[in-house]
Design a protein around this motif. Structure first.
Motif, PDB file in Angstrom:
ATOM      1  N   ALA A  89      -0.650 -10.441 -12.498  1.00 29.88           N
ATOM      2  CA  ALA A  89      -1.011  -9.097 -13.184  1.00 29.88           C
ATOM      3  C   ALA A  89      -1.031  -8.246 -11.761  1.00 29.88           C
ATOM      4  O   ALA A  89      -0.443  -7.173 -11.758  1.00 29.88           O
ATOM      5  CB  ALA A  89      -2.210  -9.045 -13.950  1.00 29.88           C
ATOM      6  N   GLU A  90      -1.678  -8.796 -10.838  1.00 31.98           N
ATOM      7  CA  GLU A  90      -1.989  -7.997  -9.535  1.00 31.98           C
ATOM      8  C   GLU A  90      -0.621  -7.783  -8.871  1.00 31.98           C
ATOM      9  O   GLU A  90      -0.434  -6.598  -8.263  1.00 31.98           O
ATOM     10  CB  GLU A  90      -2.824  -8.703  -8.763  1.00 31.98           C
ATOM     11  N   MET A  91       0.235  -8.621  -8.876  1.00 33.60           N
ATOM     12  CA  MET A  91       1.557  -8.673  -8.350  1.00 33.60           C
ATOM     13  C   MET A  91       2.231  -7.661  -8.812  1.00 33.60           C
ATOM     14  O   MET A  91       3.269  -6.820  -8.247  1.00 33.60           O
ATOM     15  CB  MET A  91       2.206  -9.987  -8.102  1.00 33.60           C
ATOM     16  N   VAL A  92       2.405  -7.375 -10.337  1.00 37.33           N
ATOM     17  CA  VAL A  92       2.946  -6.538 -11.163  1.00 37.33           C
ATOM     18  C   VAL A  92       2.685  -5.219 -10.735  1.00 37.33           C
ATOM     19  O   VAL A  92       3.271  -4.091 -10.526  1.00 37.33           O
ATOM     20  CB  VAL A  92       2.939  -6.816 -12.433  1.00 37.33           C
ATOM     21  N   ARG A  93       1.165  -4.937 -10.745  1.00 39.76           N
ATOM     22  CA  ARG A  93       0.794  -3.588 -10.342  1.00 39.76           C
ATOM     23  C   ARG A  93       0.942  -3.006  -9.134  1.00 39.76           C
ATOM     24  O   ARG A  93       1.516  -1.936  -8.695  1.00 39.76           O
ATOM     25  CB  ARG A  93      -0.700  -3.810 -10.659  1.00 39.76           C
TER      26      ARG A  93
END
Length: 283
Positions: A89-93
């Motif tokens: 999720a952090e990578m997508v954000r």
């Protein structure tokens, strides 16, 4: 007793979503072998997931048999989360904010997020399963078109505005009565209780099952596949989002109005209400 892991919680959520989407009636036998085959997992981790489902009152024991009780109930809150899921999720954000550029190399991601190689590799694997990243021919990875930018999200919403209402207008559209009952009960339960942020994951799963179940009524597998693909993308995008009581309750009321129209035999009215819902809810 062994503590439930993120995998056990994920399997329990997947089983619950499956029963909701297929409108499986209470009292239906739940067998390890059949459910393991549906979820493509071995029976060992599934047993722990079934314990979670029983503790939540979603399934119940009757002698040596396990039966479905009430799939609209919430699962217990997950106290630990797979760090790879959080990292994904952090990578997508970060990519959406422009902080990550292609190509993505594991060593660079390890430094950027201060995570070990194993966690980074699992996060990339999770994103690859969702079709959000792909391996480069030489080395590294790249983000595929997805919901990583405002433009992507606007395009996805326009696609859903065309796709989902059209499914309701398919010739011979038939809403499954069991699905409608389960959805109505689940949505009314959300409206009747105080909202807490920990309800967000279960609410999103019910939301996704609602949209998938509406598409299933079309009897057209291409609509179903497309809606499920959008649900997978939305699940990652919403991995750490908190709905808030106002939006969650508004979505419930909008969903119930769509059900009302379908049960009244008016797919065109339901399609128009679904358009209104998609516009107000956004992606």
């Amino acid at each position: 007793m062994m503590q439930a892991t993120p995998l056990h919680h994920e399997l329990a959520r997947a089983a619950r979503a499956l029963w909701l989407a297929e409108a499986t009636p209470p009292g239906t036998p739940v067998t390890e072998a059949a459910l393991a085959a549906r979820l493509c997992v071995s029976r060992t981790p599934l047993r722990a997931a079934l314990r979670l489902l029983e503790e939540a009152g979603i399934t119940r024991r009757e002698g040596r048999a396990t039966l479905l009780a009430d799939p609209t109930r919430d699962l217990p809150e997950e106290t630990t989360r797979d760090p790879a899921e959080t990292l994904a999720a952090e990578m997508v954000r970060a990519h959406g904010e422009g902080a990550l550029q292609d190509p993505l190399r594991e060593a660079d991601l390890m430094r950027h997020f201060a995570q070990p190689r194993g966690v980074v590799a699992r996060a990339l694997g999770q994103l690859a399963k969702l079709g959000m990243v792909a391996r480069n021919p030489a080395q590294g990875w790249h983000f595929a078109p997805g919901l990583t930018s405002a433009e992507d999200r606007a395009a996805a919403q326009r696609f859903r505005l065309v796709l989902e209402p059209a499914a309701l207008l398919e010739p011979g559209y038939r809403l499954d009565a069991g699905f409608a009952r389960a959805m109505r009960a689940g949505h009314e339960a959300v409206l009747a209780r105080p909202w807490r942020d920990q309800h967000a994951v279960a609410f999103f799963e019910m939301n996704a099952a609602f949209h998938a179940g509406l598409a299933a009524g079309s009897g057209n597998r291409f609509f179903v596949d497309a809606v499920e693909a959008q649900n997978r993308l939305r699940a990652l995008r919403n991995a750490d989002w908190r709905f808030g009581e106002e939006r969650a309750h508004a979505s419930c009321r909008e969903h119930l109005r769509v059900l009302d129209a379908l049960e009244a035999g008016s797919p065109p009215r339901a399609a128009a209400l679904l358009v209104e819902h998609l516009v107000s809810a956004g992606i």
